[in-house]
Scaffold this motif. Structure first.
Motif, PDB file in Angstrom:
ATOM      1  N   LYS A 129       0.846  -1.205   0.000  1.00 21.05           N
ATOM      2  CA  LYS A 129       0.000   0.000   0.000  1.00 21.05           C
ATOM      3  C   LYS A 129       0.870   1.238   0.000  1.00 21.05           C
ATOM      4  O   LYS A 129       1.961   1.254   0.570  1.00 21.05           O
ATOM      5  N   GLU A 132      -0.104   7.147   1.232  1.00 19.95           N
ATOM      6  CA  GLU A 132      -1.408   7.801   1.387  1.00 19.95           C
ATOM      7  C   GLU A 132      -2.465   6.816   1.877  1.00 19.95           C
ATOM      8  O   GLU A 132      -3.278   7.143   2.750  1.00 19.95           O
ATOM      9  N   ASP A 133      -2.446   5.608   1.331  1.00 22.54           N
ATOM     10  CA  ASP A 133      -3.409   4.591   1.765  1.00 22.54           C
ATOM     11  C   ASP A 133      -3.167   4.189   3.213  1.00 22.54           C
ATOM     12  O   ASP A 133      -4.115   3.971   3.980  1.00 22.54           O
ATOM     13  N   ARG A 134      -1.911   4.078   3.607  1.00 22.41           N
ATOM     14  CA  ARG A 134      -1.604   3.738   5.004  1.00 22.41           C
ATOM     15  C   ARG A 134      -2.101   4.822   5.945  1.00 22.41           C
ATOM     16  O   ARG A 134      -2.666   4.527   7.012  1.00 22.41           O
ATOM     17  N   SER A 379      -8.733  -3.325  -0.287  1.00 25.63           N
ATOM     18  CA  SER A 379      -9.267  -2.009  -0.628  1.00 25.63           C
ATOM     19  C   SER A 379      -9.465  -1.182   0.644  1.00 25.63           C
ATOM     20  O   SER A 379     -10.062  -1.660   1.619  1.00 25.63           O
ATOM     21  N   VAL A 380      -8.967   0.055   0.627  1.00 23.28           N
ATOM     22  CA  VAL A 380      -9.129   0.942   1.780  1.00 23.28           C
ATOM     23  C   VAL A 380     -10.598   1.318   1.959  1.00 23.28           C
ATOM     24  O   VAL A 380     -11.101   1.415   3.083  1.00 23.28           O
TER      25      VAL A 380
END
Length: 481
Positions: A129, A132-134, A379-380
């Motif tokens: 990931k 930004e996703d984290r 998926s976030v």
């Protein structure tokens, strides 16, 4: 290089280019600021040639000593949740006398500190990931926890209020509310313990440094031996008790509505053994297993361990049994509705059956089935939807039960209205000094009580085309349709 400085700090050579550092003065994770770390190191450690050393530094977790250029220093991992204090973290001092990694502080490697469970979780949710996703997942976790705390507080207030209402008014004391009281009590205790843990974690994050500087010890429950294990044991026991009383609710409701030959007083000895006693054996089995697995630290994160199924499997069985009860109850209600000769359209009858199913979902614990769904990690967006929906249903479960079976219940509303009317009448009568007026006021109050009681009896005496089993003043089918 093996040497000791004043009996406080010691270096032990592990290889030609690695050192093991031990701090005999204070645990290296008990420093609260860089200034605290540097002052201690500068006063105790003296280096002959400062230019050939990487300076002491504090990475907000451990206080690292000055190390000769080209050496790697190892220190014990801090006893934090998800970390193994028996493993080692390390930093390397480069040939240029600077810590390797982003400057000016360099980089501390804690990869080996993580327990296998924590490493699997990190790989599952943070692997592959972007940054930004984290960061977005961290915000989702924080937002979910905030919503959960709000839901638990609302559930606590509503359940305590419902318990008081069911215990205070004698007209509400019956078989149905007796089972409700035990379920609400289990929810209240479980919510209190969970809130204590969450508040403790918040205080530990916000005030840990100040307390650590003043006392030299931690205030978090996680760092309190025995008490930490005890409170987690009570948390899981009360949660299992909550599920068992939901099973009792399902058994009692199924016997009343779906089993036509059932009559008489419920077997409360069996109910109490099932509700409060049945969770004890598998809770004890789980505790013994966890004590053998975690001998020197509190249990974290035990939710993702295989051993958790010792206490989770009975809860899943309760959900399955109550789901069977719910489907059978709906089948009986639909059958009864179809047999009735009324002018209601078929759609209205179906709507009543669906309403009954929705009302029974939180009482029977069917909403907890969302906990059995594995959190989506790819998926976030899906993770956020799962997280918010799951914890919303779980945290507000006590509120929904209190709302549907206490605050919206006709008998409860009638009892509260009668109590409030009597209070107003008695208050007005107390101001009357004349005996004749007092006597007249008493007669008015008695007449009002009789009228209100007659109104309540008429309200609940309407003939129902469904099963007529009395519970308090109303039927169980009337309360869910």
């Amino acid at each position: 290089m093996n040497f000791s400085l004043g009996g406080v700090f010691s270096f032990f050579a592990m290889t030609n280019h690695s050192l093991l550092f031990e701090n005999g003065l204070r645990d290296p994770w008990k420093y609260v600021s860089e200034a605290d770390c540097l002052n201690t190191m500068d006063s105790e450690l003296r280096t002959e040639n400062v230019a050939d050393y990487c300076g002491a530094t504090w990475d907000t977790i451990l206080c690292w000593p000055p190390v000769p250029a080209g050496q790697t220093v190892y220190m014990s991992c801090p006893p934090y949740p998800g970390l193994d204090p028996h493993k080692m973290a390390y930093r390397r001092c480069g040939e240029n006398s600077l810590w390797e990694g982003p400057q000016p502080q360099g980089y501390s490697n804690y990869t080996d500190c993580y327990t296998p469970e924590s490493r699997r979780l990190m790989a599952k949710f943070y692997g592959n990931k972007s940054a930004e996703d984290r960061q977005l997942m961290k915000k989702i976790v924080v937002g979910t926890r905030t919503m959960e705390i709000i839901g638990l507080c609302v559930s606590l207030v509503s359940c305590v209020t419902s318990l008081f209402i069911f215990c205070y008014f004698r007209t509400l004391r019956c078989h149905r509310t007796r089972i409700h009281r035990n379920l609400l009590l289990a929810i209240v205790v479980q919510v209190i313990i969970r809130l204590v843990l969450y508040i403790d974690q918040y205080i530990a994050r916000e005030r840990q440094s100040d307390y650590l500087a003043a006392t030299g010890s931690y205030i978090a429950i996680f760092h309190t031996p025995t008490f930490c294990e005890t409170i987690y044991t009570l948390l899981e026991y009360t949660e299992s008790v909550q599920f068992m009383w939901m099973l009792v609710e399902g058994i009692h409701l199924h016997n009343i509505i779906a089993v036509s030959f059932f009559s008489g007083k419920p077997n409360y000895v069996f109910y109490y053994i099932l509700g409060w006693g049945a969770p004890i054996p598998f809770t004890v089995a789980w505790v013994v297993t966890m004590l053998d697995l975690y001998k020197n630290s509190c249990w974290f994160p035990y939710y993702f361990l295989d051993q958790y199924w010792i206490i989770e499997a009975p809860r899943v069985m309760v959900i399955g049994v109550n789901l069977f009860f719910l489907l059978n109850i709906i089948r009986v209600l639909v059958h009864k509705l179809r047999k009735t000769r009324t002018l209601e359209p078929q759609l209205t009858k179906v709507r009543k059956a669906v309403k009954a199913a929705i009302v029974l979902l939180p009482l029977l614990g069917i909403t907890n089935i969302v906990n059995l769904i594995d959190p989506p990690a790819d998926s976030v967006v899906q993770f956020g939807l799962w997280s918010y929906s799951t914890y919303f249903l779980v945290s507000f479960q006590g509120f929904f039960i209190s709302l549907l079976y206490c605050y919206l219940n006709g008998e409860v509303q009638a009892a509260l209205k009668k109590h409030w009317a009597n209070y107003k009448e008695s208050k007005s009568c107390s101001s009357v000094q004349n005996f004749k007026n007092r006597r007249s006021c008493s007669m008015v109050t008695s007449t009002f009580d009789l009228t209100l009681n007659q109104r309540i009896q008429n309200q609940f005496s309407k003939k129902s085309p469904l099963i007529r089993v009395k519970s308090c003043n109303s039927t169980y089918t009337e309360s869910i349709l």
